[in-house]
Scaffold this motif. Structure first.
Motif, short mmCIF file in Angstrom:
data_model
loop_
_atom_site.label_atom_id
_atom_site.label_comp_id
_atom_site.label_asym_id
_atom_site.label_seq_id
_atom_site.Cartn_x
_atom_site.Cartn_y
_atom_site.Cartn_z
N ASN A 30 57.96 -18.19 -54.01
CA ASN A 30 58.96 -17.16 -54.21
C ASN A 30 58.86 -16.78 -55.80
OD1 ASN A 30 59.87 -17.15 -51.58
ND2 ASN A 30 61.23 -18.50 -51.88
N LEU A 31 59.00 -17.75 -56.51
CA LEU A 31 59.02 -17.32 -57.94
C LEU A 31 57.58 -16.37 -58.29
CD1 LEU A 31 60.18 -17.46 -60.76
CD2 LEU A 31 58.70 -19.74 -61.01
N SER A 32 56.68 -16.77 -57.74
CA SER A 32 55.25 -15.98 -58.11
C SER A 32 55.34 -14.38 -57.55
CB SER A 32 53.99 -16.70 -57.47
OG SER A 32 53.88 -17.90 -58.04
N ALA A 33 56.18 -14.59 -56.26
CA ALA A 33 56.15 -13.02 -55.68
C ALA A 33 57.13 -12.31 -56.31
CB ALA A 33 56.65 -13.18 -54.23
N SER A 34 58.26 -12.80 -56.86
CA SER A 34 59.28 -12.09 -57.59
C SER A 34 58.72 -11.77 -58.88
CB SER A 34 60.46 -13.33 -58.03
OG SER A 34 61.12 -12.48 -58.68
N THR A 35 57.68 -12.29 -59.57
CA THR A 35 57.13 -12.11 -60.86
C THR A 35 56.24 -10.88 -60.72
OG1 THR A 35 57.42 -14.30 -61.70
CG2 THR A 35 55.79 -13.02 -62.75
#
Length: 127
Positions: A30-35
Motif C-alpha cells: 500500500n505504501l509503494s502504491a501510494s508513493t
C-alpha cells in the motif's frame, strides 16, 4: 504427550509469524502504491507547469510579432505547440485598449487535474 504439545505450540508460532509478515507486506505494498501515485502526480504537475510556461512564452512572442489588434482577436484561439499526450491547453483572454489578461490552463488525467497561470500582457507599442 509433551512432544505433541510442543508441535502444537510450534504450529501456532508459525501461523502467528506468517500473519505478522502478511500484515507487514500488505502495508508495504500500500505504501509503494501510494508513493507511485504521488510521484506520478508530481511528474504530471511539473510537465503541466512547463507546458504552461511554454504557452505563455509563445503568446508573448506572438504579441511581439503581430499587431495589437490581431493579438487581441486571436489571443484565445492561437495554440502554438502540440501539448504532450494526455495534456490539453486552454486559454482565456480579456483585453482593453492597452492590456490583455491571459489565463493559460493545462489539464491532464481527463480533466481531473489542472494547473493555471494568469499573465497580464501589454500592447508593445505602449512600452
Amino acid at each position: 504427550m509433551i512432544i505433541n504439545s510442543e508441535r502444537g505450540q510450534n504450529l501456532i508460532e508459525v501461523v502467528l509469524a506468517m500473519s505478522i509478515i502478511s500484515v507487514f507486506l500488505v502495508a508495504l505494498v500500500n505504501l509503494s502504491a501510494s508513493t507511485i501515485r504521488r510521484l506520478t502526480f508530481a511528474k504530471n504537475q511539473m510537465v503541466a507547469r512547463s507546458l504552461m510556461e511554454k504557452d505563455l512564452e509563445s503568446l508573448r512572442a506572438y504579441r511581439d510579432n503581430t499587431s495589437w489588434a490581431d493579438f487581441v482577436s486571436n489571443c484565445q484561439s492561437q495554440i502554438f505547440f502540440a501539448p504532450d499526450p494526455g495534456f490539453s491547453v486552454s486559454r482565456s483572454c480579456a483585453s482593453d485598449a492597452e492590456t490583455a489578461t491571459v489565463v493559460s490552463t493545462i489539464t491532464w488525467s481527463n480533466g481531473a487535474h489542472s494547473v493555471a497561470a494568469t499573465a497580464v500582457l501589454s500592447d508593445k507599442s505602449q512600452w
